[in-house]
Design a protein around this motif. Structure first.
Motif, short mmCIF file in Angstrom:
data_model
loop_
_atom_site.label_atom_id
_atom_site.label_comp_id
_atom_site.label_asym_id
_atom_site.label_seq_id
_atom_site.Cartn_x
_atom_site.Cartn_y
_atom_site.Cartn_z
N GLN A 96 -7.91 7.29 -2.11
CA GLN A 96 -9.02 6.76 -1.73
C GLN A 96 -10.35 7.78 -2.08
N SER A 129 -5.99 10.66 4.19
CA SER A 129 -5.39 10.58 2.77
C SER A 129 -4.04 9.87 3.28
N HIS A 130 -3.17 9.52 2.20
CA HIS A 130 -1.72 9.36 2.63
C HIS A 130 -1.06 10.68 2.61
N GLY A 204 -3.01 2.59 -2.13
CA GLY A 204 -4.32 2.97 -1.19
C GLY A 204 -4.77 1.61 -0.69
N SER A 219 -6.85 -2.06 3.42
CA SER A 219 -6.10 -0.70 3.37
C SER A 219 -4.66 -0.87 3.57
#
Length: 569
Positions: A96, A129-130, A204, A219
């Motif tokens: 993202q 973020s991941h 994402g 999301s």
């Protein structure tokens, strides 16, 4: 209230009761260094970790050495997570393109996850973020939970041993807690969550077309893996902003059940582990009984209050037949929302499947009060056990005063040194909670963050500092916490609630470990029977609860009576 609702609640507690003994025995073997069914797979990994990190497994530490190792480990975790959150924009797995966190929010978040609080002043799906979710938050979910378990085991050894100067090795206990308990259970629970519909992907987001023909960005991310350790480690921090009220975190009634079961399983079973390791299983069951009585009472009061409905809403034409459904998921209803709210606050978990600020006055009082009791019902993994042991020590001291005998607990004499440290520990919560609440209620810029005027607004502030200091992490809602004042003071409250509490507890452990363990005699006050359980419950209510009564009267209690009178503020 309905019979179906009580059946749902009863079956959940029954499932936990069935799991307590086998899981408790397994953890006793793990922390005693005995062989388990996972040893053929994990023992080589364990020893390789010791070799790489330079740990000597058989070299034990004093209470001070153990505590300093824990503090250093926590500090390193905080610095690593803070740096990760600040530098998020330059790190991988950020589909993202999120920017780094501001300094005050990064401080609050890093402290939150290192202390096993998981208070969230951010929306996960719009902020992290991941990489931050997985390498930052999820890793700390494991390590903060393992730290609490290690500390509880160290205190347990102090009561089990006689005339020794050491409590074990912190690095060994943390490794075993993570490798043999948290990681295998998290893998199993994560796979179950995936089967129940939780996403587990590095994608994402996806774009969906709504019934109106508009495009909606939804999301996604590695939700199931974080959800598993979130509950098993009583962390509570959700991948999404609305936590377990989000359909991707909690899609079905079965996932809701598994969420609550996972929350309770390790914390409750550790109390049985305590009984096994000190050689008195009845003592473990006595502590479990005291926890269960208070927790079930909390569930009952919350369920009753929510099932009665809200007279203010009834006055404007809302059908009261279904009770107070505002702020609740219709998939779960009052029974499972009340159960979830009581368990998550009695446990120091902090996850929610409904909005606590939307509960009735009395329904909202319950989760706040359960946290103020000291987060010992059964509390966070490890932290709830050593917190309950502090109350047990206070209880035998009171019993000794009443009958004129030297107080003892499991063969260890309780003297002035232990009592000073015990009182220092239990005074941390009211000092921090009431201190920060009173200051925030007087400062105009702090009051400006309150979403509702009147007693509910006070409850929002009181709940926030109660949750932070108790290392719970749930929120009452309505309070805008992402400000410099609240990010900073809530972070300080989390640090004090975790570390200013555990240092005197470890000092007690060091003092008790050095004492001779005496056999029980005819004059020994039994601490594994109903009389002790009743005394323990009384001490928890008096020391853990009554000191907050004036503040509660000004907040949720007056709101309850105002609701009955049909008044709003």
């Amino acid at each position: 209230m309905t019979s179906v609702g009580w059946l749902q609640i009863s079956l959940l507690f029954l499932a936990v009761l069935i799991a307590i003994k086998p899981l408790g025995l397994y953890m006793a073997r793990v922390f005693s260094g005995e062989r388990t069914f996972l040893s053929p797979i994990l023992s080589r990994v364990e020893h390789d970790l010791y070799r790489v990190s330079g740990v000597t497994p058989k070299k034990e530490q004093s209470w001070l050495g153990y505590t300093l190792a824990m503090l250093a480990f926590s500090l390193a975790g905080f610095l690593a997570l803070y740096a990760m959150l600040r530098l998020q924009a330059y790190l991988p797995l950020n589909p993202q393109g999120f920017a780094g966190m501001p300094s005050d929010l990064a401080f609050n978040t890093a402290v939150s996850f290192v202390t096993n609080t998981n208070w969230q002043n951010y929306g996960g799906e719009t902020t992290l973020s991941h990489f931050s979710q997985m390498a930052g938050l999820t890793v700390q979910n494991f390590l903060s939970a393992a730290t609490g378990m290690a500390l509880a085991v160290a205190v347990t050894r102090a009561l089990a041993r006689s005339k020794v100067a050491t409590l074990g090795n912190f690095w060994v206990d943390v490794t075993r807690a993570t490798l043999y308990v948290l990681l295998p259970m998290a893998i199993v629970v994560a796979l179950a969550f995936v089967a129940l519909g939780l996403p587990q992907t590095l994608q994402g987001s996806v774009t969906a077309t709504t019934l109106e023909g508009a495009n909606q960005v939804i999301s996604l991310g590695p939700v199931a893996s974080q959800e598993a350790i979130k509950q098993l480690g009583t962390n509570g921090g959700g991948f999404f902003n609305v936590n377990a009220a989000h359909p991707f975190e909690n899609p079905t009634a079965w996932s809701n059940y598994l969420n609550i079961f996972a929350m309770l399983s390790i914390s409750a079973s550790l109390v049985y582990t305590f009984g096994q390791m000190v050689g008195n299983r009845r003592q473990g069951w006595a502590l479990i009984s005291a926890m269960a009585v208070l927790l079930i009472a909390g569930v009952a009061v919350s369920y009753w209050a929510e099932a009665q409905g809200n007279t203010i809403l009834t006055a404007i034409g809302v059908d009261p037949a279904l009770g107070n459904m505002e702020g609740k998921e219709v998939r779960f209803g009052q029974a499972m929302t009340a159960l979830y709210a009581a368990v998550t606050t009695g446990l120091s978990d902090g996850g929610v499947n409904g909005m606590h600020g939307s509960l009735t006055g009395l329904g909202g009082l319950v989760p706040m009060f359960l946290m103020q009791l000291g987060e010992v019902l059964p509390g966070g993994v490890g932290s709830g056990l050593y917190g309950m042991l502090v109350f047990a020590i206070l209880s035998v001291f009171v019993a000794g005063l009443m009958v004129g005998r030297t107080p003892e607990f499991l063969g260890k004499k309780i003297e002035g040194r232990e009592m000073k440290f015990a009182m220092l520990a239990v005074l941390i919560l009211p000092l921090v909670i009431l201190g920060f609440t009173s200051v925030s209620a007087m400062l105009p810029f702090a009051v400006a963050s309150v979403g509702t005027a009147g007693p509910h607004g006070l409850s929002e502030i009181l709940y926030a500092y109660t949750s932070a200091t108790g290392n719970n992490g749930s929120a009452f809602g309505g309070l805008t916490g992402n400000t410099l004042w609240y990010n900073t003071t809530l972070g300080i409250a989390m640090l004090l609630g975790r570390f200013a509490y555990i240092v005197p507890v470890m000092a007690i452990a060091g003092s008790l470990a050095a004492k001779v363990k005496s056999p029980a005699s005819e004059g020994t006050f039994p601490t594994d029977g109903p009389l002790f359980v009743g005394l323990l419950i009384g001490i928890i209510l008096i020391l853990g609860g009554l000191q907050f009564l004036p503040a509660l009267v000004l907040g949720p209690i007056v709101e309850h009576f105002a609701m009955l009178a049909g008044q709003t503020f």
